[in-house]
Design a protein around this motif. Structure first.
Motif, PDB file in Angstrom:
ATOM      1  N   ARG A 166       0.834  -1.208   0.000  1.00 47.67           N
ATOM      2  CA  ARG A 166       0.000   0.000   0.000  1.00 47.67           C
ATOM      3  C   ARG A 166       0.868   1.257   0.000  1.00 47.67           C
ATOM      4  NH1 ARG A 166      -3.279  -3.126   4.086  1.00 47.67           N
ATOM      5  NH2 ARG A 166      -5.034  -3.958   2.898  1.00 47.67           N
ATOM      6  N   VAL A 184       2.418   1.614  -3.555  1.00 46.39           N
ATOM      7  CA  VAL A 184       1.453   1.983  -4.597  1.00 46.39           C
ATOM      8  C   VAL A 184       0.875   3.375  -4.369  1.00 46.39           C
ATOM      9  CG1 VAL A 184      -0.787   1.420  -5.628  1.00 46.39           C
ATOM     10  CG2 VAL A 184       0.847  -0.398  -5.154  1.00 46.39           C
ATOM     11  N   LEU A 185       0.411   3.640  -3.143  1.00 48.06           N
ATOM     12  CA  LEU A 185      -0.348   4.856  -2.889  1.00 48.06           C
ATOM     13  C   LEU A 185       0.497   6.053  -2.455  1.00 48.06           C
ATOM     14  CD1 LEU A 185      -3.394   3.278  -1.023  1.00 48.06           C
ATOM     15  CD2 LEU A 185      -3.277   4.012  -3.408  1.00 48.06           C
ATOM     16  N   PHE A 213      -4.507  -1.996 -13.053  1.00 47.57           N
ATOM     17  CA  PHE A 213      -5.251  -0.886 -12.447  1.00 47.57           C
ATOM     18  C   PHE A 213      -6.075  -0.151 -13.501  1.00 47.57           C
ATOM     19  CE2 PHE A 213      -1.636  -0.555  -9.126  1.00 47.57           C
ATOM     20  CZ  PHE A 213      -2.175  -1.613  -8.414  1.00 47.57           C
ATOM     21  N   ALA A 268      -7.073  -5.386  -6.787  1.00 46.36           N
ATOM     22  CA  ALA A 268      -6.606  -4.067  -6.365  1.00 46.36           C
ATOM     23  C   ALA A 268      -6.125  -4.101  -4.915  1.00 46.36           C
ATOM     24  CB  ALA A 268      -7.715  -3.037  -6.529  1.00 46.36           C
ATOM     25  N   ASN A 270      -3.454  -1.383  -3.916  1.00 47.21           N
ATOM     26  CA  ASN A 270      -4.217  -0.203  -4.311  1.00 47.21           C
ATOM     27  C   ASN A 270      -5.518  -0.146  -3.502  1.00 47.21           C
ATOM     28  OD1 ASN A 270      -5.400   1.996  -5.604  1.00 47.21           O
ATOM     29  ND2 ASN A 270      -4.658   1.364  -7.620  1.00 47.21           N
ATOM     30  N   TYR A 286      -7.098   2.375  -2.289  1.00 49.50           N
ATOM     31  CA  TYR A 286      -8.030   3.416  -2.717  1.00 49.50           C
ATOM     32  C   TYR A 286      -8.962   2.886  -3.809  1.00 49.50           C
ATOM     33  CZ  TYR A 286      -9.895   7.603  -4.923  1.00 49.50           C
ATOM     34  OH  TYR A 286     -10.741   8.536  -5.461  1.00 49.50           O
TER      35      TYR A 286
END
Length: 275
Positions: free
Chosen positions: A112, A115-116, A129, A211, A216, A218
């Motif tokens: 996380r 990715v974020l 994605f 995801a 991901n 979010y």
């Protein structure tokens, strides 16, 4: 910095239980033995992750106790980048651990962050994605989501709004040739047994499992909320699935977002019909 961060980057961002995991580990290597990534020669070892965390905690303990930030990130010290993305998130390491450690959850937290917060992830995931965001499936398929049912009498929620079971087909059974045959066989059984069911057809989307597993969070959040709203709108109460990922995600993870659906695997329903 004051910038928002998502996921875990350093030791002090781990929860208390995850820090204690490092010292609870008895180094039996059972998690490593059952890890499919390790079995195929990948760099990942769940037990090594816990032992490396223990070493880092001991090294940084005085600093952390004084309220200072740790000097080293977890990625590159507790686990390599190669190992981070080798994990299949199957949960075997969590299931087998005799002391209840959860190394897979550390890996998901680290993903996380990558990715974020960092925007650093394998290039292959960019297509995944993009497919989830634009085509509602991880393979970027643009074909009819109900095409798998050609030639079969499969009711949709529009043609049979008073259904008892909602068959959530999933991406694999909608597009993957072998999985399509499972879906076709299953609805053939439902039709023969005169089960009152329906599918969502073009209104169905990916559950978002891919995801979440790839970090991901979010995107998963957005997909989960949208799917729950759609399922509520069509009046779904009992959902039957052929995909194990959908079974877990809709049945065990959507409740985190307020969902209250009963979700069963198709083999369970077939067994009930036989009984």
């Amino acid at each position: 910095t004051e910038a928002d961060e998502f996921g875990v980057h350093r030791l002090e961002q781990l929860g208390q239980t995850k820090l204690l995991d490092a010292f609870a580990c008895i180094m039996c290597n059972r998690c490593q033995d059952v890890c499919p990534a390790y079995a195929t020669g990948k760099e990942l070892s769940p037990s090594a992750l816990e032992i490396n965390k223990r070493y880092l905690i001991k090294t940084e303990m005085a600093q952390l106790a004084g309220g200072e930030a740790s000097s080293q990130p977890l990625l590159g010290n507790a686990i390599s980048e190669s190992a981070l993305w080798a994990c299949t998130t199957c949960g075997a390491c969590v299931e087998i651990c005799p002391v209840g450690n959860e190394p897979m959850m550390d890996i998901m937290d680290l993903r996380r962050y990558q990715v974020l917060t960092e925007g650093a992830f394998p290039v292959e995931l960019q297509n995944v994605f993009s497919g989830l965001e634009r085509q509602a499936n991880p393979w970027q398929m643009n074909v009819d989501r109900l095409g798998w049912a050609d030639g079969l009498n499969v009711p949709t929620v529009d043609t049979n709004p008073e259904f008892e079971y909602l068959y959530w087909v999933g991406c694999a059974a909608s597009y993957e040739p072998r999985a399509k045959e499972v879906a076709r066989s299953f609805v053939t059984i439902l039709n023969s047994a005169e089960v009152n069911y329906a599918v969502m057809g073009e209104n169905e989307s990916c559950s978002g499992d891919t995801a979440r597993r790839s970090g991901n969070e979010y995107l998963f959040n957005e997909m989960a909320v949208a799917n729950i709203q759609e399922l509520d709108a069509v009046g779904a109460r009992t959902i039957v699935v052929t995909c194990p990922h959908c079974l877990h995600t809709i049945g065990s993870e959507y409740p985190q977002f307020g969902a209250g659906f009963k979700v069963i695997h198709h083999t369970t329903l077939i067994n009930d019909l036989l009984a």
